[in-house]
Write a protein that holds these residues in place. Sequence first.
Motif, PDB file in Angstrom:
ATOM      1  N   GLU A 141       7.846   9.561 -62.109  1.00 44.47           N
ATOM      2  CA  GLU A 141       8.220   8.717 -60.962  1.00 44.47           C
ATOM      3  C   GLU A 141       7.532   9.247 -59.713  1.00 44.47           C
ATOM      4  OE1 GLU A 141      12.107   7.461 -58.248  1.00 44.47           O
ATOM      5  OE2 GLU A 141      12.385   8.491 -60.157  1.00 44.47           O
ATOM      6  N   THR A 142       7.047   8.346 -58.879  1.00 43.39           N
ATOM      7  CA  THR A 142       6.458   8.754 -57.605  1.00 43.39           C
ATOM      8  C   THR A 142       6.897   7.782 -56.522  1.00 43.39           C
ATOM      9  OG1 THR A 142       4.402   9.415 -56.493  1.00 43.39           O
ATOM     10  CG2 THR A 142       4.314   7.455 -57.881  1.00 43.39           C
ATOM     11  N   LYS A 143       6.590   8.135 -55.287  1.00 42.80           N
ATOM     12  CA  LYS A 143       7.022   7.315 -54.149  1.00 42.80           C
ATOM     13  C   LYS A 143       5.895   7.224 -53.132  1.00 42.80           C
ATOM     14  CE  LYS A 143      11.531   9.586 -54.556  1.00 42.80           C
ATOM     15  NZ  LYS A 143      11.007  10.779 -55.251  1.00 42.80           N
ATOM     16  N   ILE A 144       5.853   6.087 -52.469  1.00 44.92           N
ATOM     17  CA  ILE A 144       4.930   5.945 -51.333  1.00 44.92           C
ATOM     18  C   ILE A 144       5.781   5.649 -50.103  1.00 44.92           C
ATOM     19  CG2 ILE A 144       2.866   5.323 -52.620  1.00 44.92           C
ATOM     20  CD1 ILE A 144       4.595   2.538 -50.920  1.00 44.92           C
ATOM     21  N   PRO A 145       5.321   6.065 -48.923  1.00 46.31           N
ATOM     22  CA  PRO A 145       6.166   5.934 -47.729  1.00 46.31           C
ATOM     23  C   PRO A 145       6.386   4.485 -47.327  1.00 46.31           C
ATOM     24  CG  PRO A 145       3.969   6.671 -47.136  1.00 46.31           C
ATOM     25  CD  PRO A 145       4.033   6.717 -48.633  1.00 46.31           C
ATOM     26  N   GLY A 146       7.544   4.228 -46.731  1.00 44.62           N
ATOM     27  CA  GLY A 146       7.782   2.923 -46.140  1.00 44.62           C
ATOM     28  C   GLY A 146       6.816   2.698 -44.990  1.00 44.62           C
ATOM     29  N   CYS A 147       6.592   1.456 -44.647  1.00 44.71           N
ATOM     30  CA  CYS A 147       5.585   1.118 -43.637  1.00 44.71           C
ATOM     31  C   CYS A 147       5.879   1.819 -42.315  1.00 44.71           C
ATOM     32  CB  CYS A 147       5.570  -0.395 -43.435  1.00 44.71           C
ATOM     33  SG  CYS A 147       4.213  -0.944 -42.413  1.00 44.71           S
ATOM     34  N   GLY A 148       4.910   2.629 -41.855  1.00 39.05           N
ATOM     35  CA  GLY A 148       5.053   3.317 -40.586  1.00 39.05           C
ATOM     36  C   GLY A 148       5.848   4.605 -40.640  1.00 39.05           C
ATOM     37  N   MET A 149       6.223   5.062 -41.852  1.00 38.76           N
ATOM     38  CA  MET A 149       7.141   6.190 -41.940  1.00 38.76           C
ATOM     39  C   MET A 149       6.476   7.560 -41.907  1.00 38.76           C
ATOM     40  SD  MET A 149      10.214   5.198 -41.805  1.00 38.76           S
ATOM     41  CE  MET A 149      11.083   6.642 -42.366  1.00 38.76           C
ATOM     42  N   ASP A 150       5.173   7.647 -42.069  1.00 38.44           N
ATOM     43  CA  ASP A 150       4.537   8.952 -41.903  1.00 38.44           C
ATOM     44  C   ASP A 150       3.084   8.754 -41.518  1.00 38.44           C
ATOM     45  OD1 ASP A 150       3.036   8.447 -44.171  1.00 38.44           O
ATOM     46  OD2 ASP A 150       3.741  10.176 -45.294  1.00 38.44           O
ATOM     47  N   SER A 151       2.346   9.858 -41.404  1.00 37.74           N
ATOM     48  CA  SER A 151       0.994   9.808 -40.857  1.00 37.74           C
ATOM     49  C   SER A 151       0.017   9.051 -41.735  1.00 37.74           C
ATOM     50  CB  SER A 151       0.465  11.232 -40.627  1.00 37.74           C
ATOM     51  OG  SER A 151       0.459  11.955 -41.845  1.00 37.74           O
TER      52      SER A 151
ATOM     53  N   PRO B 269      12.751   1.896 -46.158  1.00 37.22           N
ATOM     54  CA  PRO B 269      12.371   0.628 -45.529  1.00 37.22           C
ATOM     55  C   PRO B 269      11.391   0.907 -44.385  1.00 37.22           C
ATOM     56  CG  PRO B 269      14.760   0.795 -45.772  1.00 37.22           C
ATOM     57  CD  PRO B 269      14.188   2.156 -46.055  1.00 37.22           C
ATOM     58  N   PRO B 270      10.740  -0.136 -43.827  1.00 36.35           N
ATOM     59  CA  PRO B 270       9.819   0.086 -42.705  1.00 36.35           C
ATOM     60  C   PRO B 270      10.504   0.814 -41.561  1.00 36.35           C
ATOM     61  CG  PRO B 270       9.617  -2.150 -43.528  1.00 36.35           C
ATOM     62  CD  PRO B 270      10.800  -1.556 -44.215  1.00 36.35           C
ATOM     63  N   ILE B 271       9.735   1.548 -40.784  1.00 35.81           N
ATOM     64  CA  ILE B 271      10.305   2.374 -39.720  1.00 35.81           C
ATOM     65  C   ILE B 271      11.050   1.530 -38.695  1.00 35.81           C
ATOM     66  CG2 ILE B 271       8.188   2.358 -38.333  1.00 35.81           C
ATOM     67  CD1 ILE B 271       8.910   5.283 -37.563  1.00 35.81           C
ATOM     68  N   SER B 272      10.550   0.344 -38.378  1.00 38.20           N
ATOM     69  CA  SER B 272      11.229  -0.510 -37.411  1.00 38.20           C
ATOM     70  C   SER B 272      12.600  -0.913 -37.921  1.00 38.20           C
ATOM     71  CB  SER B 272      10.384  -1.749 -37.125  1.00 38.20           C
ATOM     72  OG  SER B 272      10.063  -2.398 -38.334  1.00 38.20           O
ATOM     73  N   SER B 273      12.708  -1.147 -39.222  1.00 40.27           N
ATOM     74  CA  SER B 273      13.991  -1.517 -39.813  1.00 40.27           C
ATOM     75  C   SER B 273      14.955  -0.337 -39.784  1.00 40.27           C
ATOM     76  CB  SER B 273      13.790  -1.988 -41.253  1.00 40.27           C
ATOM     77  OG  SER B 273      12.861  -3.036 -41.302  1.00 40.27           O
ATOM     78  N   MET B 274      14.407   0.872 -39.859  1.00 39.42           N
ATOM     79  CA  MET B 274      15.268   2.040 -39.789  1.00 39.42           C
ATOM     80  C   MET B 274      15.855   2.188 -38.391  1.00 39.42           C
ATOM     81  SD  MET B 274      15.074   2.999 -42.834  1.00 39.42           S
ATOM     82  CE  MET B 274      16.018   4.494 -42.656  1.00 39.42           C
ATOM     83  N   VAL B 275      15.082   1.774 -37.375  1.00 41.34           N
ATOM     84  CA  VAL B 275      15.574   1.856 -36.000  1.00 41.34           C
ATOM     85  C   VAL B 275      16.669   0.826 -35.761  1.00 41.34           C
ATOM     86  CG1 VAL B 275      14.940   1.617 -33.578  1.00 41.34           C
ATOM     87  CG2 VAL B 275      13.390   2.768 -35.157  1.00 41.34           C
ATOM     88  N   THR B 276      16.440  -0.415 -36.228  1.00 42.06           N
ATOM     89  CA  THR B 276      17.429  -1.471 -36.026  1.00 42.06           C
ATOM     90  C   THR B 276      18.539  -1.414 -37.062  1.00 42.06           C
ATOM     91  OG1 THR B 276      16.168  -3.030 -37.400  1.00 42.06           O
ATOM     92  CG2 THR B 276      15.686  -2.988 -35.043  1.00 42.06           C
ATOM     93  N   ARG B 277      18.369  -0.570 -38.083  1.00 39.22           N
ATOM     94  CA  ARG B 277      19.335  -0.392 -39.172  1.00 39.22           C
ATOM     95  C   ARG B 277      19.568  -1.688 -39.939  1.00 39.22           C
ATOM     96  NH1 ARG B 277      21.930   4.196 -39.529  1.00 39.22           N
ATOM     97  NH2 ARG B 277      23.798   3.284 -40.454  1.00 39.22           N
ATOM     98  N   SER B 278      18.535  -2.479 -40.050  1.00 37.40           N
ATOM     99  CA  SER B 278      18.586  -3.711 -40.841  1.00 37.40           C
ATOM    100  C   SER B 278      17.166  -4.206 -41.006  1.00 37.40           C
ATOM    101  CB  SER B 278      19.433  -4.771 -40.134  1.00 37.40           C
ATOM    102  OG  SER B 278      19.436  -5.972 -40.883  1.00 37.40           O
ATOM    103  N   CYS B 279      16.892  -4.841 -42.135  1.00 42.27           N
ATOM    104  CA  CYS B 279      15.538  -5.337 -42.372  1.00 42.27           C
ATOM    105  C   CYS B 279      15.305  -6.731 -41.803  1.00 42.27           C
ATOM    106  CB  CYS B 279      15.228  -5.353 -43.869  1.00 42.27           C
ATOM    107  SG  CYS B 279      14.950  -3.709 -44.570  1.00 42.27           S
ATOM    108  N   ASN B 280      16.355  -7.557 -41.732  1.00 48.12           N
ATOM    109  CA  ASN B 280      16.138  -8.952 -41.364  1.00 48.12           C
ATOM    110  C   ASN B 280      16.787  -9.362 -40.059  1.00 48.12           C
ATOM    111  OD1 ASN B 280      18.813  -9.050 -42.015  1.00 48.12           O
ATOM    112  ND2 ASN B 280      18.627 -10.587 -43.622  1.00 48.12           N
TER     113      ASN B 280
ATOM    114  N   ASN C  58      16.751   3.509 -50.554  1.00 48.71           N
ATOM    115  CA  ASN C  58      17.488   3.313 -49.307  1.00 48.71           C
ATOM    116  C   ASN C  58      17.467   1.864 -48.824  1.00 48.71           C
ATOM    117  OD1 ASN C  58      18.221   6.209 -48.603  1.00 48.71           O
ATOM    118  ND2 ASN C  58      15.994   6.373 -48.797  1.00 48.71           N
ATOM    119  N   TYR C  59      17.271   0.929 -49.745  1.00 45.41           N
ATOM    120  CA  TYR C  59      17.256  -0.481 -49.370  1.00 45.41           C
ATOM    121  C   TYR C  59      18.678  -1.035 -49.286  1.00 45.41           C
ATOM    122  CZ  TYR C  59      12.429  -2.124 -49.091  1.00 45.41           C
ATOM    123  OH  TYR C  59      11.152  -2.381 -48.673  1.00 45.41           O
ATOM    124  N   CYS C  60      18.895  -1.863 -48.269  1.00 46.95           N
ATOM    125  CA  CYS C  60      20.158  -2.552 -48.055  1.00 46.95           C
ATOM    126  C   CYS C  60      20.014  -3.999 -48.510  1.00 46.95           C
ATOM    127  CB  CYS C  60      20.520  -2.538 -46.574  1.00 46.95           C
ATOM    128  SG  CYS C  60      20.395  -0.924 -45.796  1.00 46.95           S
TER     129      CYS C  60
END
Length: 702
Positions: free
Chosen positions: A464-474, A510-521, A553-555
Amino acid sequence: MHLKQQFQGAVQVTADETPAFLGTEATDSVPETCHIAKDAKERGSEPSQPSLRRYSVHLLEHGGAELLRTCFCPWATLRDVLYADAVCKRWHRLSREEQWMEMSILNGGVTASLRRALWRHLSAVQNIEQRYQRELGVASATEAFEALLKKPLSQAKISEIERDVHRTYPSHERFEGQEGAKGRAELQQVLQATVTAEPNVGYCQGMNFVAATLLIHLGSASDAFWMLLALLESYHYRFVFAPGVPLLPLRVFQFAGIVQRCLPRLWRHLREDGHSLEIFAHQCVLTLFSYSLEPGLLAFVYDAFFLQGWKAVFRIGASLLAFLEDQLLQMDLEDISHHLHQCKKHLRLPRRNGQLGAAAFRVLLRFDVGLGSLEELESGFQLQRLEVLLSQVSVSGEHDAQAVDGKHSIPFPREWLIPGWARSTAGSSPAGAVGKDTALDYHNQEGVGRAINEAGMREKIFVETKIPGCGMDSTMLNVFKCYENTKRDLELDLAKLNLSYVDLVIVHFPPISSMVTRSCNSWSGGCQMVRAQWKAMEEFYKQGKARAIGVSNYCPSCYDCLNSTATVLPMVNQVQLHLGMGTDPAGIVSWHKKRGIQLQAYSVLGNTAVSHKASPEILTGNLTTSIAKAHGKSSVQVALKWVVSQGIPAVTKSASAEHLSADLDLWSWDFTDEEKQALDAMSSPKGSYSFGCTSDDAKILV
């Protein structure tokens, strides 16, 4: 598309017309090429008629006339510049170079008559107008604007807008007193139509000043409305004005970074006095300088913004502070805050005939800001935000290290358990099989891949591997290129592992912006990023490079973004789950089971991000230790078995072979009914299945 091509058709000029001069202000800075033209003029060279016929159709009828005219000397007629082979042998090539158009705009060479056409072409607003015309079934942009105004809007929202309208440019002739009643009504219409067209953005203070500035310089409410929509869509102001202002923290961070580099002495003084520049940066970004500069000067500022985007904001903001630097260096914290809040009164910009115009605008572009600097600052912001986010979630701990060839310390991956896992992920791993869990941002893929390949056990190990959510790292510097960056990261991850496929790849957050607003939609930009990233995941899966794809960490709000577009839904969601959270926290287990999505658990020992240690209540608590003692097992085995007995794979990790072996010994024994009930009833340690979900998401689940 080149700027001149974008601008074609904006102004209709015939070959027999000579456009009005733009004024000497616009030609204070002239390209060296103009000296060639001047020499030829003094020699009396005349343009030939063939040259006139050859170039007039393309250049005069297609809109570059006055702007191209700006780049040359004020005495020359447009015909001199465009058609005289003797004046400038290189003109045919130079006239096609975008830099000359840009030079003209940044020299303050745009006249009021050209401004509307220029803004429209730079922003591509016609595409937005056409989309709304199709959706509303009307024939023109004006009709679409009127149709939006007829749609119902809550009285509370109307009153909120009306309150701010009366506080917007109260002394400007367009909005002042009885004579300004029409202007205020038009501004109200612009803002109400915007809220109706963009309900996920809604209304935000600062939007009123931007809309008013557009109304002043464009004239009509319809034009101002469409240009405001262009700012929201094409220049990402949607993310500035959306609930929670998700893009604002990044812009403030970048603004502070540019000030630190361009004005180090002022930066040190502000930091020593404890001033963060946040309020001033908010003011500049949220109102696009409408609170800091006079409306007449703002016309040129908006020219630069529509041309250069956010780069112009940072250039102008730093230049404003440069003009105030000597004053600010003599002030303490309280005086600095007041001075910056009222900076419009304290700026001493050059005037011409008593007016702030092109000359003042040019000095506001004192500093150059490179895209590389902005990307570097964005990366720093994202890493800082990621650290904050990770401090709010439990993780399994630091990676173990294993020396390879005595030279490098290679992190060894976590081990995780896969009970009854095969059906959910299209794999063939038997119950209790061992898997390897890695991620692009763990930086351990080379060691993982080498160990698997050298052991010759690829088919027996679930990778299993993972790639970062959009905008979550460099690795995701541009949050607006989620699709391209996700494709790149997936291929990079596979290459680092040196494997032909992985069994499961998931989106780490989830994308970094969604993490700030604490919701994707909660705003449309979040869903756009979720969909773009998932599209790349689907392609990777369909190419056979992953046997299963999932998320972490998807809602439910994140899944909502995918329901209408996804061709393959997430198969796995990795969430936090441990003793003390209950068997179905916030309904997360039953919600996923109903939809056929397999949960996977991390932080199964109640680990915290700060200490990376297991919860004492799980490790040494009376209940877990007594049950462990009754079965001759450890409290860790009790915690793991409680998770996997629910059919949920658990991610764990240890540097000890003995502990890893014990972690797998979960099926040779069972809880009694009383033990299971007691463990299910544990209410501590507390935990949340995802740190990116709102209370509304929890309500959806329950």
